[in-house]
Design a protein around this motif. Structure first.
Motif, mmCIF file in Angstrom:
data_model
loop_
_atom_site.group_PDB
_atom_site.id
_atom_site.type_symbol
_atom_site.label_atom_id
_atom_site.label_comp_id
_atom_site.label_asym_id
_atom_site.label_seq_id
_atom_site.Cartn_x
_atom_site.Cartn_y
_atom_site.Cartn_z
ATOM 1 N N ALA A 46 1.033 -1.291 -0.110
ATOM 2 C CA ALA A 46 -0.008 -0.005 -0.068
ATOM 3 C C ALA A 46 0.969 1.355 0.055
ATOM 4 O O ALA A 46 1.146 1.940 0.861
ATOM 5 N N GLY A 104 2.607 4.610 -2.669
ATOM 6 C CA GLY A 104 2.879 5.143 -3.901
ATOM 7 C C GLY A 104 4.358 5.430 -4.270
ATOM 8 O O GLY A 104 4.802 6.245 -5.257
ATOM 9 N N ARG A 138 9.851 2.582 -2.016
ATOM 10 C CA ARG A 138 9.511 1.371 -1.375
ATOM 11 C C ARG A 138 9.173 0.011 -2.264
ATOM 12 O O ARG A 138 9.541 -1.072 -2.041
ATOM 13 N N GLU A 150 -2.183 12.523 6.891
ATOM 14 C CA GLU A 150 -0.924 12.263 7.689
ATOM 15 C C GLU A 150 -0.746 13.463 8.535
ATOM 16 O O GLU A 150 0.315 13.739 9.083
ATOM 17 N N LYS A 194 -2.022 3.091 6.444
ATOM 18 C CA LYS A 194 -1.833 2.860 4.968
ATOM 19 C C LYS A 194 -2.289 1.586 4.554
ATOM 20 O O LYS A 194 -2.794 1.304 3.620
ATOM 21 N N THR A 238 7.575 7.035 6.886
ATOM 22 C CA THR A 238 9.123 7.480 7.357
ATOM 23 C C THR A 238 8.652 8.792 7.889
ATOM 24 O O THR A 238 8.314 9.852 6.989
ATOM 25 N N VAL A 275 11.468 12.176 9.407
ATOM 26 C CA VAL A 275 12.757 12.720 9.922
ATOM 27 C C VAL A 275 12.360 13.276 11.229
ATOM 28 O O VAL A 275 11.441 14.265 11.376
ATOM 29 N N ASP A 306 9.779 15.120 -2.590
ATOM 30 C CA ASP A 306 8.705 14.177 -2.057
ATOM 31 C C ASP A 306 9.320 13.324 -1.044
ATOM 32 O O ASP A 306 8.772 12.336 -0.677
ATOM 33 N N LYS A 307 10.241 13.957 -0.132
ATOM 34 C CA LYS A 307 10.946 13.093 0.815
ATOM 35 C C LYS A 307 10.893 13.684 2.085
ATOM 36 O O LYS A 307 11.119 15.045 2.352
ATOM 37 N N ALA A 308 10.597 12.833 3.315
ATOM 38 C CA ALA A 308 10.658 13.255 4.616
ATOM 39 C C ALA A 308 11.975 14.131 4.838
ATOM 40 O O ALA A 308 13.152 13.672 4.425
ATOM 41 N N GLY A 357 17.180 12.997 0.277
ATOM 42 C CA GLY A 357 17.116 11.412 -0.147
ATOM 43 C C GLY A 357 18.458 10.976 0.027
ATOM 44 O O GLY A 357 19.614 11.328 -0.874
ATOM 45 N N ILE A 358 18.916 10.047 0.817
ATOM 46 C CA ILE A 358 20.397 9.551 1.169
ATOM 47 C C ILE A 358 20.850 8.918 -0.143
ATOM 48 O O ILE A 358 21.783 8.495 -0.128
ATOM 49 N N GLN A 359 19.706 8.140 -0.758
ATOM 50 C CA GLN A 359 20.129 7.395 -1.829
ATOM 51 C C GLN A 359 20.294 8.102 -3.059
ATOM 52 O O GLN A 359 20.767 7.645 -4.298
ATOM 53 N N VAL A 418 16.028 4.347 6.255
ATOM 54 C CA VAL A 418 16.071 5.549 5.966
ATOM 55 C C VAL A 418 15.482 5.888 4.399
ATOM 56 O O VAL A 418 14.912 6.781 4.140
ATOM 57 N N GLY A 422 13.215 4.230 3.216
ATOM 58 C CA GLY A 422 11.609 3.963 3.227
ATOM 59 C C GLY A 422 11.119 2.810 3.673
ATOM 60 O O GLY A 422 10.145 2.543 3.819
#
Ligand SMILES: Cc1cn([C@H]2C[C@H](O)[C@@H](COP(=O)(O)OP(=O)(O)OP(=O)(O)O)O2)c(=O)[nH]c1=O
Length: 198
Positions: A7, A9, A13, A33, A52, A73, A75, A147-149, A153-155, A172, A174
């Protein structure tokens, strides 16, 4: 074996779940949220992960037994939740707060079937080097923070800010893969495991 629905988007993930060899279908799970007053960050992410998963169950049409996985997720800096930035000013302000110090990343996962729901919260610590205002502004222009908490983005490009990580890298990004595999196992959904390869 029960069919698994993710579940979410979030493309991260989906990639992470694919990484550990679990077949699944993704369904959307849009929920409110907004944090509840005086809710701890841990209770917040766990509530959202469960919400979710439940929202996902609501959109699945199936005569067969199935499971749904949800995740959330956040921060967290000094007990305060930093969500996704709403605009450039918000994103830059977040990075300035995170600059030169350590913060927590909390990711909750929840798995449910027709009978029960199990959840976990995984906490990781991320240390950022000092970040200048110019760097924060340039990072916003890359499009990555939107779109990131916590607005990074660590990635991705955000990796250049990360001086240290203690905990789960995949959490981290997600989805904590070790804990996800364990929880799915409780519901009879196997992931790749060394013994399966023999
Ligand atoms: C800190 C951090 C967060 N993130 C992402 C993971 C999540 O996708 C997002 C946090 O927002 P979430 O609300 O947890 O997830 P989402 O809205 O992206 O997806 P969905 O609710 O549909 O499952 O931030 C990274 O990709 N890298 C990072 O380093």
């Amino acid at each position: 074996m029960k069919r698994l629905y993710l579940a979410s988007g979030s493309p991260r993930r989906r990639e992470l779940l694919t990484q550990i060899g679990v077949p699944f279908c993704a369904v959307s799970a849009d929920i409110d949220e907004t944090p509840v007053v005086q809710e701890s960050p841990s209770a917040y992410v766990e509530r959202l992960a469960r919400g979710k998963a439940e929202a996902g169950r609501g959109v699945v049409v199936s005569d067969e037994p199935f499971c749904v996985l949800g995740a959330d997720t956040a921060v967290v800096l000094e007990g305060k939740i930093l969500g996704k930035p709403v605009d450039q000013a918000d994103a830059c302000a977040m990075l300035m707060m995170l600059s030169g110090c350590e913060h927590e990343v909390l990711t909750a996962i929840a798995v449910l079937d027709g009978e029960r729901c199990e959840s976990r919260v995984v906490t990781s610590r991320v240390r950022f080097r000092a970040i200048s205002r110019d760097e924060a502004a340039a990072y916003w222009v890359s499009g990555e923070p939107r779109d990131k908490a916590g607005g990074y983005g660590i990635q991705g490009l955000g990796a250049v800010f990360v001086a240290g990580l203690s905990g789960s890298y995949s959490a981290v990004v997600g989805l904590p893969l070790c804990e996800t595999a364990e929880l799915l196992g409780h519901f009879g959904i196997p992931c790749w495991q060394p013994r399966n390869a023999l």
